[in-house]
Scaffold this motif. Structure first.
Motif, PDB file in Angstrom:
ATOM      1  N   GLN A  77       0.710  -1.229  -0.095  1.00  0.00           N
ATOM      2  CA  GLN A  77      -0.080  -0.108   0.100  1.00  0.00           C
ATOM      3  C   GLN A  77       0.922   1.327  -0.061  1.00  0.00           C
ATOM      4  O   GLN A  77       1.835   1.185   0.789  1.00  0.00           O
ATOM      5  CB  GLN A  77      -0.873   0.198   1.010  1.00  0.00           C
ATOM      6  N   VAL A  78       0.523   2.144  -0.694  1.00  0.00           N
ATOM      7  CA  VAL A  78       1.167   3.631  -0.927  1.00  0.00           C
ATOM      8  C   VAL A  78       0.536   4.357   0.482  1.00  0.00           C
ATOM      9  O   VAL A  78      -0.316   4.415   0.830  1.00  0.00           O
ATOM     10  CB  VAL A  78       0.752   4.265  -2.023  1.00  0.00           C
ATOM     11  N   ILE A  79       1.824   4.670   1.142  1.00  0.00           N
ATOM     12  CA  ILE A  79       1.421   5.262   2.417  1.00  0.00           C
ATOM     13  C   ILE A  79       1.995   6.836   2.546  1.00  0.00           C
ATOM     14  O   ILE A  79       1.728   7.513   3.182  1.00  0.00           O
ATOM     15  CB  ILE A  79       1.953   4.472   3.650  1.00  0.00           C
ATOM     16  N   GLU A  80       2.515   7.142   1.387  1.00  0.00           N
ATOM     17  CA  GLU A  80       3.515   8.485   1.510  1.00  0.00           C
ATOM     18  C   GLU A  80       3.836   8.908   0.110  1.00  0.00           C
ATOM     19  O   GLU A  80       4.417   7.970  -0.642  1.00  0.00           O
ATOM     20  CB  GLU A  80       4.443   8.632   2.518  1.00  0.00           C
ATOM     21  N   THR A  81       3.280  10.130  -0.202  1.00  0.00           N
ATOM     22  CA  THR A  81       3.699  10.645  -1.813  1.00  0.00           C
ATOM     23  C   THR A  81       4.377  12.012  -1.741  1.00  0.00           C
ATOM     24  O   THR A  81       4.564  12.530  -2.422  1.00  0.00           O
ATOM     25  CB  THR A  81       2.401  10.537  -2.591  1.00  0.00           C
ATOM     26  N   SER A  82       4.615  12.538  -0.641  1.00  0.00           N
ATOM     27  CA  SER A  82       5.224  13.645  -0.488  1.00  0.00           C
ATOM     28  C   SER A  82       6.951  13.444  -0.451  1.00  0.00           C
ATOM     29  O   SER A  82       7.190  12.749   0.622  1.00  0.00           O
ATOM     30  CB  SER A  82       4.829  14.558   0.809  1.00  0.00           C
ATOM     31  N   SER A  83       7.506  13.893  -1.422  1.00  0.00           N
ATOM     32  CA  SER A  83       8.932  13.889  -1.354  1.00  0.00           C
ATOM     33  C   SER A  83       9.641  14.502  -0.286  1.00  0.00           C
ATOM     34  O   SER A  83      10.595  14.103   0.589  1.00  0.00           O
ATOM     35  CB  SER A  83       9.507  14.452  -2.523  1.00  0.00           C
TER      36      SER A  83
END
Length: 116
Positions: A77-83
């Motif tokens: 599952q994608v949990i973070e998309t902020s670089s």
């Protein structure tokens, strides 16, 4: 250059950056645009980590690359998309690792006794 290919029940997204290829394979039920964005965030974060990522960065710092992936994806599952958030977490992990490697597990009273 980012491209998407369909395979049997799966899709493949890759990003070509200089001499590196970043390839993500995902289920056909996933949103292609979300996966394209995820690849972009991954490449962007690696560029921040290594100041223009190259092959040698990946070869000699594969553990950092895995840390970045672990901060982005957990259990599929994608949990973070902020670089920026990912970089904060990676820097905190590096700081804690450095701190724990310099912290002695032997009490000072014992270590002073043996250093004489």
């Amino acid at each position: 250059m980012i491209s998407v290919f369909s395979l049997q029940g799966s899709k493949l997204v890759y990003n070509h950056l200089a001499t590196l290829y970043f390839v993500f394979v995902f289920d056909s039920s996933e949103n292609e645009l979300a996966m394209l964005d995820l690849v972009q965030v991954f490449v962007e974060t690696l560029n921040k980590c290594f100041k223009n990522v190259c092959e040698l960065d990946i070869v000699f710092n594969f553990n950092k690359l895995h840390t970045v992936l672990d901060e982005m994806i957990l259990g599929g599952q994608v949990i973070e998309t902020s670089s920026e958030e990912i970089m904060r977490s990676v820097e905190e992990i590096a700081r804690l690792e450095k701190q724990s490697s310099t912290t002695s597990l032997i009490p000072k009273s014992i270590s002073q006794h043996f250093s004489r």
